[in-house]
Design an enzyme around this catalytic site. Structure first.
Site, PDB file in Angstrom:
ATOM      1  N   GLY A  54       3.093  -0.770  -0.611  1.00  0.00           N
ATOM      2  CA  GLY A  54       3.874   0.460  -0.542  1.00  0.00           C
ATOM      3  C   GLY A  54       5.215   0.167  -1.209  1.00  0.00           C
ATOM      4  O   GLY A  54       5.838  -0.865  -0.934  1.00  0.00           O
ATOM      5  N   ALA A  55       5.626   1.077  -2.104  1.00  0.00           N
ATOM      6  CA  ALA A  55       6.776   0.795  -2.968  1.00  0.00           C
ATOM      7  C   ALA A  55       8.047   0.366  -2.208  1.00  0.00           C
ATOM      8  O   ALA A  55       8.619  -0.693  -2.497  1.00  0.00           O
ATOM      9  CB  ALA A  55       7.039   1.998  -3.871  1.00  0.00           C
ATOM     10  N   ASP A  63       5.326   5.638  -6.634  1.00  0.00           N
ATOM     11  CA  ASP A  63       5.662   4.254  -6.993  1.00  0.00           C
ATOM     12  C   ASP A  63       6.703   4.183  -8.097  1.00  0.00           C
ATOM     13  O   ASP A  63       7.437   3.197  -8.214  1.00  0.00           O
ATOM     14  CB  ASP A  63       4.409   3.487  -7.404  1.00  0.00           C
ATOM     15  CG  ASP A  63       3.592   3.165  -6.171  1.00  0.00           C
ATOM     16  OD1 ASP A  63       2.814   4.038  -5.737  1.00  0.00           O
ATOM     17  OD2 ASP A  63       3.770   2.062  -5.606  1.00  0.00           O
ATOM     18  N   LYS A  83      -0.611   6.095  -6.136  1.00  0.00           N
ATOM     19  CA  LYS A  83      -1.945   5.518  -5.960  1.00  0.00           C
ATOM     20  C   LYS A  83      -3.011   6.273  -6.744  1.00  0.00           C
ATOM     21  O   LYS A  83      -3.005   7.514  -6.768  1.00  0.00           O
ATOM     22  CB  LYS A  83      -2.274   5.509  -4.463  1.00  0.00           C
ATOM     23  CG  LYS A  83      -3.643   5.008  -4.069  1.00  0.00           C
ATOM     24  CD  LYS A  83      -3.970   3.635  -4.615  1.00  0.00           C
ATOM     25  CE  LYS A  83      -2.954   2.576  -4.262  1.00  0.00           C
ATOM     26  NZ  LYS A  83      -3.100   1.335  -5.082  1.00  0.00           N
TER      27      LYS A  83
HETATM   28  O1  MRU Z   1      -1.260  -0.269  -3.810  1.00  0.00           O
HETATM   29  P1  MRU Z   1      -0.344   0.244  -2.744  1.00  0.00           P
HETATM   30  O2  MRU Z   1      -1.011   0.343  -1.405  1.00  0.00           O
HETATM   31  O3  MRU Z   1       0.944  -0.536  -2.682  1.00  0.00           O
HETATM   32  O4  MRU Z   1       0.023   1.722  -3.199  1.00  0.00           O
HETATM   33  C1  MRU Z   1       0.924   2.441  -2.432  1.00  0.00           C
HETATM   34  C2  MRU Z   1       1.142   3.830  -2.904  1.00  0.00           C
HETATM   35  O5  MRU Z   1       0.655   4.251  -3.912  1.00  0.00           O
HETATM   36  C3  MRU Z   1       2.101   4.654  -2.089  1.00  0.00           C
HETATM   37  O6  MRU Z   1       1.742   6.000  -2.107  1.00  0.00           O
HETATM   38  C4  MRU Z   1       3.513   4.517  -2.683  1.00  0.00           C
HETATM   39  O7  MRU Z   1       3.848   3.158  -2.838  1.00  0.00           O
HETATM   40  C5  MRU Z   1       4.539   5.185  -1.872  1.00  0.00           C
HETATM   41  S1  MRU Z   1       4.822   4.354  -0.345  1.00  0.00           S
HETATM   42  C6  MRU Z   1       6.051   5.156   0.502  1.00  0.00           C
END
Ligand code: MRU
Length: 352
Positions: A46-47, A235, A246
């Site tokens: 998660g970012a 992200d 995602k």
């Molecule tokens: O591969 P991940 O699980 O790190 O992907 C996360 C996402 O795409 C989330 O939607 C994004 O990071 C926002 S988290 C607040």
């Protein structure tokens, strides 16, 4: 609410998200390299969460350089670059690592110990600020939602993806507290099931009504269940509003457009990349083919089948109804309004 990570002065303890929801276990990272590994493996993901983890990893890196008698900027820059390379798409990672490096650079004349203390304080501030930003975003976002909201979300943009509370799920939490949420539909989010494993687990813990669906059910669920809003995290957001999130988010946004459903992104300013004009410049991480050929370790396709595994996609700005930030909701025209946001954050940083 389970803590995603906990700073322990000389270690970062991380909740292992690859094990959820079956097991709640923690990994104690005592080196920056172990944190980089955790980011690559999605043990922390998660970012905003990987941004905060990278901040603490920079502190661990500086502490290590001090122990080795190598506390110099050029060595610190190498650590920063190694951390940034762990995952390329979420800009929060580079944002946090660069912030810590800039702090050390600005203090170059001071002792290594003084720099260490300042770095630790800054990493802790990044962590604390993230929670505060999420809460603000939650309030701005909840105000957009009607009574009897039936909302769909993708992946996990909750407490687990941040330092607590969440971006998209922060909006849902705030709206739920106002009695507006009838149901949250959570896409399971193949290949790694962040929606089914994490979002559903998180919402159930807080007694927020949630229904899990497979990704290919999203469009039909919009039609059949009267979905009236979609909210996801991000992200990286380009100057023109194009947004990486995602893989699968783009398809959800297209389906929402077709059904006339507002599609919102919730993300803090640290997720904006003011240096890129459009989403075409966003680097998209490609992960192992086995994540597609297997499901939680079980083989689901011929072992040697060619597989394509982009971890993110880019939703064009024209499909996005609004971007919910800690500064308020940004609406089109995005280029103009994101530039205004950039200016505002620059002025605030300038004014300390
Ligand atoms: O591969 P991940 O699980 O790190 O992907 C996360 C996402 O795409 C989330 O939607 C994004 O990071 C926002 S988290 C607040």
């Amino acid at each position: 609410m389970v803590k995603t990570m906990e700073w322990q002065h000389d270690a970062l303890e991380i909740l292992d998200q690859t094990k959820l929801p079956v097991e709640i276990s923690f990994i104690k990272c005592t080196t920056y390299l172990r944190v980089a590994e955790a980011i690559k493996r999605l043990e922390v993901r998660g970012a905003p969460a990987i941004g905060a983890a990278a901040g603490f990893a920079m502190v661990l890196g500086w502490q290590q350089l001090m122990r080795e008698g190598k506390a110099e900027l050029q060595n610190f820059a190498a650590i920063r670059d190694e951390l940034i390379a762990a995952r390329p798409t979420a800009v929060n990672l580079a944002w946090a690592a660069n912030k810590l490096y800039a702090k050390a650079e600005a203090m170059a004349e001071q002792s290594a110990e003084e720099i260490a203390a300042a770095l630790e304080a800054l990493a802790q501030k990044i962590y604390a600020d993230d929670i505060a930003c999420n809460k603000k975003m939650g309030e701005y976002g909840a105000a957009l939602l009607p009574p009897h909201t039936r909302i769909l979300t993708h992946c996990n943009a909750g407490a687990l993806a941040t330092c607590g509370w969440g971006t998209a799920l922060g909006v849902i939490r705030a709206a739920h507290a106002q009695g507006k949420i009838d149901m949250v539909y959570a896409d399971e989010t193949r290949p790694l099931l962040q929606g089914a494993r994490l979002t559903v687990w998180e919402l159930m813990q807080d007694n927020i009504p949630v229904t899990v669906i497979t990704d290919n059910m999203a469009a039909w669920t919009m039609k059949q269940k009267g979905i009236n809003a979609v909210v996801t995290g991000a992200d990286r957001i380009a100057l023109n509003g194009d947004t990486a999130n995602k893989i699968g988010t783009y398809g959800v946004a297209l389906a929402a457009k077709h059904h006339g459903i507002p599609f919102y992104i919730a993300a803090p300013v640290s997720t904006f990349d003011f240096n890129i004009a459009t989403g075409a410049e966003i680097p998209i991480e490609e992960r192992s083919a086995d994540e597609v050929r297997r499901l939680q370790g079980v083989v689901t396709a011929p072992q040697d089948a060619p597989a394509y595994n982009p971890a993110f996609d880019v939703t064009p700005a024209e499909l996005i109804t609004g971007i919910i930030t800690e500064y308020g909701v940004i609406k089109p025209p995005y280029l103009e309004n994101i530039k205004k946001l950039q200016l505002k954050t620059k002025e605030e940083n300038f004014n300390g």
